[in-house]
Scaffold this active site. Structure first.
Site, short mmCIF file in Angstrom:
data_model
loop_
_atom_site.label_atom_id
_atom_site.label_comp_id
_atom_site.label_asym_id
_atom_site.label_seq_id
_atom_site.Cartn_x
_atom_site.Cartn_y
_atom_site.Cartn_z
N HIS A 87 0.87 -1.18 0.00
CA HIS A 87 0.00 0.00 0.00
C HIS A 87 0.91 1.24 0.00
O HIS A 87 1.62 1.48 0.97
CB HIS A 87 -0.92 -0.02 1.23
CG HIS A 87 -1.84 -1.20 1.23
ND1 HIS A 87 -2.15 -1.93 2.35
CD2 HIS A 87 -2.53 -1.77 0.21
CE1 HIS A 87 -2.99 -2.91 2.03
NE2 HIS A 87 -3.24 -2.83 0.73
N GLU A 90 1.37 3.79 2.83
CA GLU A 90 1.85 3.33 4.15
C GLU A 90 3.38 3.42 4.16
O GLU A 90 4.09 2.43 4.01
CB GLU A 90 1.34 1.90 4.39
CG GLU A 90 -0.18 1.86 4.44
CD GLU A 90 -0.76 0.45 4.57
OE1 GLU A 90 0.00 -0.50 4.82
OE2 GLU A 90 -1.98 0.32 4.42
N HIS A 229 3.03 -3.28 7.06
CA HIS A 229 1.94 -2.34 6.78
C HIS A 229 1.84 -1.34 7.93
O HIS A 229 2.47 -1.51 8.98
CB HIS A 229 0.61 -3.09 6.66
CG HIS A 229 0.50 -3.91 5.41
ND1 HIS A 229 -0.25 -3.53 4.33
CD2 HIS A 229 1.04 -5.11 5.08
CE1 HIS A 229 -0.15 -4.44 3.38
NE2 HIS A 229 0.63 -5.42 3.80
N GLU A 296 1.85 -4.88 11.33
CA GLU A 296 1.29 -3.52 11.23
C GLU A 296 2.08 -2.68 12.23
O GLU A 296 2.01 -2.93 13.44
CB GLU A 296 -0.19 -3.53 11.59
CG GLU A 296 -1.08 -4.24 10.58
CD GLU A 296 -1.57 -3.31 9.46
OE1 GLU A 296 -1.31 -2.09 9.53
OE2 GLU A 296 -2.18 -3.83 8.52
ZN LIG Z 1 -1.56 -1.96 4.27
#
Ligand SMILES: [Zn+2]
Length: 334
Positions: A87, A90, A229, A296
């Site tokens: 992404h 990010e 992420h 994350e």
């Molecule tokens: Zn992500």
């Protein structure tokens, strides 16, 4: 004169808040990343090299960095893969990975523990899976979907690359709409509802970026992979994301890895769940048996506070060492 006095008072009142204003953190651009990788390779040619595994719609290279002793030779060593910026918005993921690369190279001759990892493993890093997304600050890539209205609503362009892998890709259900849409028009609705865009693409591996990762992974023999992420909080996810009905047959191993990471960085851990189809970690594990997890890094998609960024980086560097160590151990067991 009165005005000057007023100005002086104003300055005294206002200035301190400017002085204490925190420097916003600077995330590398694609170009800056390229320059950084060139510098690293020039300085540490024995242990670091990088090359392209594909090109994006925007003409940018998808780089993989290899860190290992005898870096130009393919040795029979444990292989680890770290990925960032599936992404593009990010940004902390790739910035963290660039910092990791630097810290490994610089400490090779200084710290025995780092030398051990580099001498006994082949560490692969793809800092920016989605460089077009990074440059455009978008979650998806930016390739046109050839749908009506995409020039009016740019949100209709692009695919969520972490919904484009071949893992439960056909398991899409209407009630999973918010986590995965099957048409780009779904993203337009999500956009107005203030949700992130989740279009999964026309078919699995329809995208240049996911194809590049697929070809790379299938040319290697990776033991552990971590996909970085941000946005979901400080949490570690393991497979499966696309189904709650089946558990990984190596569930204990996944929990053990997640627990160990958690004991280092203090993050929570959980099964990805929630019907998110087409994720890299599910495909890496289901298709190739790679122990693949998501980390994350934080709730904020791209934190601006330099102090906060530094803290997260420092907290998670030892996690990387643990992962490489664990891969060496796992390979030793075979
Ligand atoms: Zn992500």
């Amino acid at each position: 004169m009165k005005q000057v006095k007023l100005l002086a008072i104003f300055a005294i009142l206002i200035l301190p808040s400017y002085i204490s204003y925190k420097q916003p953190f600077h995330y590398y651009s694609y170009k800056e990343m390229e320059e950084f990788l060139n510098e690293m390779e020039e300085e540490y040619p024995e242990i670091m090299k990088f090359y392209s595994i594909g090109k994006t719609y925007g003409g940018r290279e998808i780089y993989v960095v290899k860190i290992s002793d005898n870096v130009s030779i393919d040795e029979n060593e444990a292989e680890v893969l770290f990925m960032g910026a599936h992404h593009g918005n990010e940004k902390l993921g790739y910035q963290f990975l660039l910092y990791f690369i630097k810290s490994m190279c610089e400490n090779y001759s200084k710290k025995e523990s780092v030398a051990y990892l580099i001498n006994n493993a082949e560490i692969f890093v793809v800092p920016m899976v989605n460089p077009d997304g990074v440059e455009n600050n978008t979650r998806k890539n930016v390739e046109p979907n050839n749908c009506i209205g995409e020039n009016i609503f740019p949100i209709l362009k692009g695919v969520n690359l972490n919904r484009n892998y071949d893992a439960g890709w056909n398991e899409w259900r209407p009630w999973y709409f918010l986590s995965t849409t099957s048409t780009p028009y779904g993203d337009l609705i999500l956009y107005f509802l203030d949700f992130p865009p989740e279009y999964r693409g026309e078919k699995p591996f329809s995208e240049r970026e996911t194809k590049a990762i697929k070809n790379f992974v299938e040319s290697r023999n990776i033991t552990i992979a971590i996909d970085f992420h941000t946005g979901a909080g400080k949490i570690i996810f393991y497979p499966f994301g696309y189904t709650d009905k089946k558990k990984p047959k190596d569930l204990e191993k996944f929990i053990s890895i997640a627990e160990n990471i958690s004991s280092i960085n203090g993050y929570d851990y959980a099964e990805a769940g929630e019907g998110v189809i087409g994720m890299a970690i599910d495909w890496l594990y289901e298709k190739h048996g790679i122990y693949a997890l998501i980390i994350e890094l934080t709730r904020n998609v791209a934190p601006r506070d330099a102090e906060e960024v530094r803290e997260i980086i420092q907290l998670n560097l030892p996690v990387m060492h643990y992962i490489v160590n664990r891969a060496i151990e796992e390979k030793g067991r075979i």
